[in-house]
Design a protein around this motif. Structure first.
Motif, short mmCIF file in Angstrom:
data_model
loop_
_atom_site.label_atom_id
_atom_site.label_comp_id
_atom_site.label_asym_id
_atom_site.label_seq_id
_atom_site.Cartn_x
_atom_site.Cartn_y
_atom_site.Cartn_z
N SER A 1 0.85 -1.19 0.00
CA SER A 1 0.00 0.00 0.00
C SER A 1 0.89 1.23 0.00
CB SER A 1 -0.93 0.01 1.21
OG SER A 1 -0.18 0.02 2.41
N GLY A 2 0.30 2.38 -0.32
CA GLY A 2 1.01 3.64 -0.21
C GLY A 2 1.44 4.27 -1.51
N GLY A 3 1.19 3.63 -2.64
CA GLY A 3 1.54 4.24 -3.91
C GLY A 3 0.65 5.43 -4.23
N GLY A 4 0.99 6.13 -5.30
CA GLY A 4 0.18 7.26 -5.70
C GLY A 4 0.90 8.16 -6.67
N LEU A 5 0.35 9.35 -6.85
CA LEU A 5 0.90 10.36 -7.75
C LEU A 5 1.53 11.47 -6.93
CD1 LEU A 5 1.17 11.70 -10.57
CD2 LEU A 5 -1.13 12.65 -10.21
N SER B 1 7.66 13.16 -1.76
CA SER B 1 7.93 11.93 -1.01
C SER B 1 6.71 11.03 -0.99
CB SER B 1 8.33 12.26 0.43
OG SER B 1 9.50 13.04 0.49
N LEU B 2 6.96 9.75 -0.88
CA LEU B 2 5.93 8.75 -0.66
C LEU B 2 6.49 7.68 0.27
CD1 LEU B 2 4.34 8.03 -4.18
CD2 LEU B 2 3.19 9.06 -2.21
N ARG B 3 5.59 7.02 1.00
CA ARG B 3 6.00 5.90 1.85
C ARG B 3 5.17 4.68 1.49
NH1 ARG B 3 4.99 4.65 8.19
NH2 ARG B 3 7.03 3.78 8.72
N LEU B 4 5.86 3.63 1.07
CA LEU B 4 5.20 2.37 0.76
C LEU B 4 5.26 1.46 1.96
CD1 LEU B 4 6.65 1.66 -2.81
CD2 LEU B 4 4.68 3.05 -2.17
N SER B 5 4.22 0.64 2.10
CA SER B 5 4.18 -0.37 3.17
C SER B 5 3.88 -1.72 2.55
CB SER B 5 3.08 -0.04 4.19
OG SER B 5 3.31 1.20 4.80
N CYS B 6 4.37 -2.76 3.20
CA CYS B 6 4.12 -4.12 2.76
C CYS B 6 3.91 -4.98 4.00
CB CYS B 6 5.28 -4.64 1.93
SG CYS B 6 5.16 -6.40 1.51
N ALA B 7 2.71 -5.51 4.14
CA ALA B 7 2.38 -6.36 5.28
C ALA B 7 2.45 -7.82 4.87
CB ALA B 7 0.99 -6.01 5.79
N GLU C 1 15.47 -13.35 -9.14
CA GLU C 1 14.15 -13.21 -8.54
C GLU C 1 13.70 -14.54 -7.98
OE1 GLU C 1 12.49 -9.56 -11.35
OE2 GLU C 1 11.33 -11.40 -11.10
N THR C 2 13.21 -14.50 -6.74
CA THR C 2 12.72 -15.71 -6.11
C THR C 2 11.82 -15.29 -4.95
OG1 THR C 2 13.38 -17.82 -5.11
CG2 THR C 2 14.62 -15.89 -4.45
N GLY C 3 11.23 -16.27 -4.27
CA GLY C 3 10.44 -15.98 -3.08
C GLY C 3 9.01 -15.60 -3.39
N TYR C 4 8.45 -14.79 -2.52
CA TYR C 4 7.06 -14.40 -2.58
C TYR C 4 6.93 -12.94 -3.01
CZ TYR C 4 6.79 -18.62 0.24
OH TYR C 4 6.91 -19.91 0.70
N TRP C 5 5.81 -12.65 -3.69
CA TRP C 5 5.61 -11.33 -4.27
C TRP C 5 4.25 -10.76 -3.91
CZ3 TRP C 5 9.63 -9.11 -6.85
CH2 TRP C 5 10.68 -9.95 -7.23
N GLY C 6 4.21 -9.45 -3.74
CA GLY C 6 2.96 -8.76 -3.60
C GLY C 6 2.38 -8.46 -4.98
N GLN C 7 1.20 -7.82 -4.97
CA GLN C 7 0.52 -7.55 -6.23
C GLN C 7 1.03 -6.29 -6.93
OE1 GLN C 7 -0.57 -6.69 -3.28
NE2 GLN C 7 -1.41 -4.62 -3.47
N GLY C 8 1.80 -5.50 -6.21
CA GLY C 8 2.36 -4.28 -6.80
C GLY C 8 1.53 -3.05 -6.49
N THR C 9 2.20 -1.92 -6.40
CA THR C 9 1.53 -0.64 -6.18
C THR C 9 2.17 0.40 -7.10
OG1 THR C 9 0.82 0.98 -4.51
CG2 THR C 9 3.02 0.04 -4.22
N GLN C 10 1.34 1.20 -7.75
CA GLN C 10 1.82 2.16 -8.74
C GLN C 10 2.34 3.42 -8.06
OE1 GLN C 10 1.83 1.95 -12.32
NE2 GLN C 10 3.08 3.82 -12.07
N VAL C 11 3.52 3.82 -8.50
CA VAL C 11 4.10 5.10 -8.09
C VAL C 11 4.32 5.92 -9.35
CG1 VAL C 11 6.12 6.27 -7.12
CG2 VAL C 11 5.18 4.23 -6.00
N THR C 12 3.74 7.11 -9.40
CA THR C 12 3.88 7.98 -10.56
C THR C 12 4.43 9.33 -10.10
OG1 THR C 12 2.02 6.92 -11.68
CG2 THR C 12 2.73 9.06 -12.52
#
Length: 123
Positions: A7-11, A17-23, A109-120
Protein backbone atom coordinates in the motif's frame (compact mmCIF):
# COMPACT_ATOMS: atom_id res chain seq x y z
CA UNK A 1 3.17 -19.70 1.88
CA UNK A 2 3.65 -16.01 2.56
CA UNK A 3 1.14 -13.39 1.48
CA UNK A 4 2.29 -9.83 0.84
CA UNK A 5 0.04 -6.78 0.53
CA UNK A 6 1.49 -3.43 -0.54
CA UNK A 7 0.00 0.00 0.00
CA UNK A 8 1.01 3.64 -0.21
CA UNK A 9 1.54 4.24 -3.91
CA UNK A 10 0.18 7.26 -5.70
CA UNK A 11 0.90 10.36 -7.75
CA UNK A 12 3.45 12.89 -6.56
CA UNK A 13 5.37 15.77 -8.08
CA UNK A 14 9.10 15.57 -8.63
CA UNK A 15 10.94 16.32 -5.40
CA UNK A 16 8.12 14.95 -3.29
CA UNK A 17 7.93 11.93 -1.01
CA UNK A 18 5.93 8.75 -0.66
CA UNK A 19 6.00 5.90 1.85
CA UNK A 20 5.20 2.37 0.76
CA UNK A 21 4.18 -0.37 3.17
CA UNK A 22 4.12 -4.12 2.76
CA UNK A 23 2.38 -6.36 5.28
CA UNK A 24 3.35 -10.03 5.37
CA UNK A 25 1.20 -12.86 6.67
CA UNK A 26 1.29 -16.63 6.65
CA UNK A 27 4.51 -18.60 7.12
CA UNK A 28 6.65 -15.53 7.76
CA UNK A 29 9.17 -17.51 9.81
CA UNK A 30 10.30 -19.10 6.54
CA UNK A 31 11.71 -15.82 5.19
CA UNK A 32 14.44 -13.62 6.64
CA UNK A 33 14.73 -11.00 3.91
CA UNK A 34 12.25 -8.47 2.64
CA UNK A 35 12.77 -6.05 -0.17
CA UNK A 36 11.37 -3.93 -2.95
CA UNK A 37 11.60 -4.20 -6.71
CA UNK A 38 10.11 -1.94 -9.37
CA UNK A 39 9.13 -2.23 -13.00
CA UNK A 40 8.70 0.73 -15.31
CA UNK A 41 6.78 0.39 -18.58
CA UNK A 42 8.88 -1.35 -21.20
CA UNK A 43 11.61 -2.22 -18.70
CA UNK A 44 12.57 -5.32 -16.81
CA UNK A 45 11.84 -5.51 -13.12
CA UNK A 46 14.78 -4.20 -11.09
CA UNK A 47 15.74 -4.52 -7.46
CA UNK A 48 15.50 -1.36 -5.35
CA UNK A 49 16.26 -2.15 -1.71
CA UNK A 50 16.49 -5.01 0.76
CA UNK A 51 16.52 -5.53 4.52
CA UNK A 52 17.34 -8.52 6.69
CA UNK A 53 15.55 -9.61 9.82
CA UNK A 54 18.47 -8.17 11.76
CA UNK A 55 18.08 -4.77 10.14
CA UNK A 56 20.95 -4.84 7.65
CA UNK A 57 20.06 -2.87 4.53
CA UNK A 58 21.24 -2.54 0.96
CA UNK A 59 20.19 -0.32 -1.92
CA UNK A 60 20.48 -0.05 -5.66
CA UNK A 61 22.80 2.78 -6.67
CA UNK A 62 19.95 4.64 -8.35
CA UNK A 63 18.13 5.19 -5.04
CA UNK A 64 20.94 5.48 -2.49
CA UNK A 65 20.59 8.59 -0.37
CA UNK A 66 16.95 9.09 -1.40
CA UNK A 67 15.16 5.88 -0.34
CA UNK A 68 15.17 4.24 3.09
CA UNK A 69 13.96 0.73 3.81
CA UNK A 70 12.90 -0.29 7.31
CA UNK A 71 10.87 -3.02 8.95
CA UNK A 72 8.73 -3.69 11.98
CA UNK A 73 9.35 -7.34 12.80
CA UNK A 74 6.57 -7.45 15.39
CA UNK A 75 4.06 -6.47 12.70
CA UNK A 76 5.77 -8.32 9.83
CA UNK A 77 5.76 -5.11 7.86
CA UNK A 78 8.41 -3.49 5.68
CA UNK A 79 8.44 0.13 4.62
CA UNK A 80 10.06 2.09 1.81
CA UNK A 81 10.41 5.81 2.45
CA UNK A 82 11.03 7.52 -0.87
CA UNK A 83 12.26 11.12 -0.82
CA UNK A 84 13.32 13.51 -3.57
CA UNK A 85 11.39 11.47 -6.10
CA UNK A 86 12.23 11.80 -9.77
CA UNK A 87 10.14 11.06 -12.87
CA UNK A 88 12.41 8.08 -13.56
CA UNK A 89 11.21 6.54 -10.28
CA UNK A 90 7.80 6.04 -11.91
CA UNK A 91 7.04 2.33 -11.83
CA UNK A 92 5.00 -0.41 -10.26
CA UNK A 93 6.69 -1.27 -6.96
CA UNK A 94 6.62 -4.87 -5.75
CA UNK A 95 7.31 -6.20 -2.28
CA UNK A 96 9.37 -9.38 -2.09
CA UNK A 97 10.06 -11.79 0.75
CA UNK A 98 12.67 -14.55 0.59
CA UNK A 99 15.08 -16.64 2.54
CA UNK A 100 18.81 -16.50 1.99
CA UNK A 101 21.45 -13.78 1.65
CA UNK A 102 21.18 -10.09 0.87
CA UNK A 103 23.26 -10.39 -2.31
CA UNK A 104 20.53 -12.51 -3.89
CA UNK A 105 18.24 -9.52 -4.38
CA UNK A 106 20.34 -8.11 -7.18
CA UNK A 107 21.16 -11.51 -8.68
CA UNK A 108 17.87 -13.29 -9.22
CA UNK A 109 14.15 -13.21 -8.54
CA UNK A 110 12.72 -15.71 -6.11
CA UNK A 111 10.44 -15.98 -3.08
CA UNK A 112 7.06 -14.40 -2.58
CA UNK A 113 5.61 -11.33 -4.27
CA UNK A 114 2.96 -8.76 -3.60
CA UNK A 115 0.52 -7.55 -6.23
CA UNK A 116 2.36 -4.28 -6.80
CA UNK A 117 1.53 -0.64 -6.18
CA UNK A 118 1.82 2.16 -8.74
CA UNK A 119 4.10 5.10 -8.09
CA UNK A 120 3.88 7.98 -10.56
CA UNK A 121 6.18 11.00 -10.35
CA UNK A 122 5.25 13.98 -12.49
CA UNK A 123 7.81 16.50 -13.69
Amino acid sequence: QVQLVESGGGLVQAGGSLRLSCAASGSTSSVNLMGWYRQAPGNQREWVAGISSGGNTNYADSVKGRFTISRDNAKNTVFLQMNNLKPEDTAVYYCNARGGSMWSFSRYETGYWGQGTQVTVSS
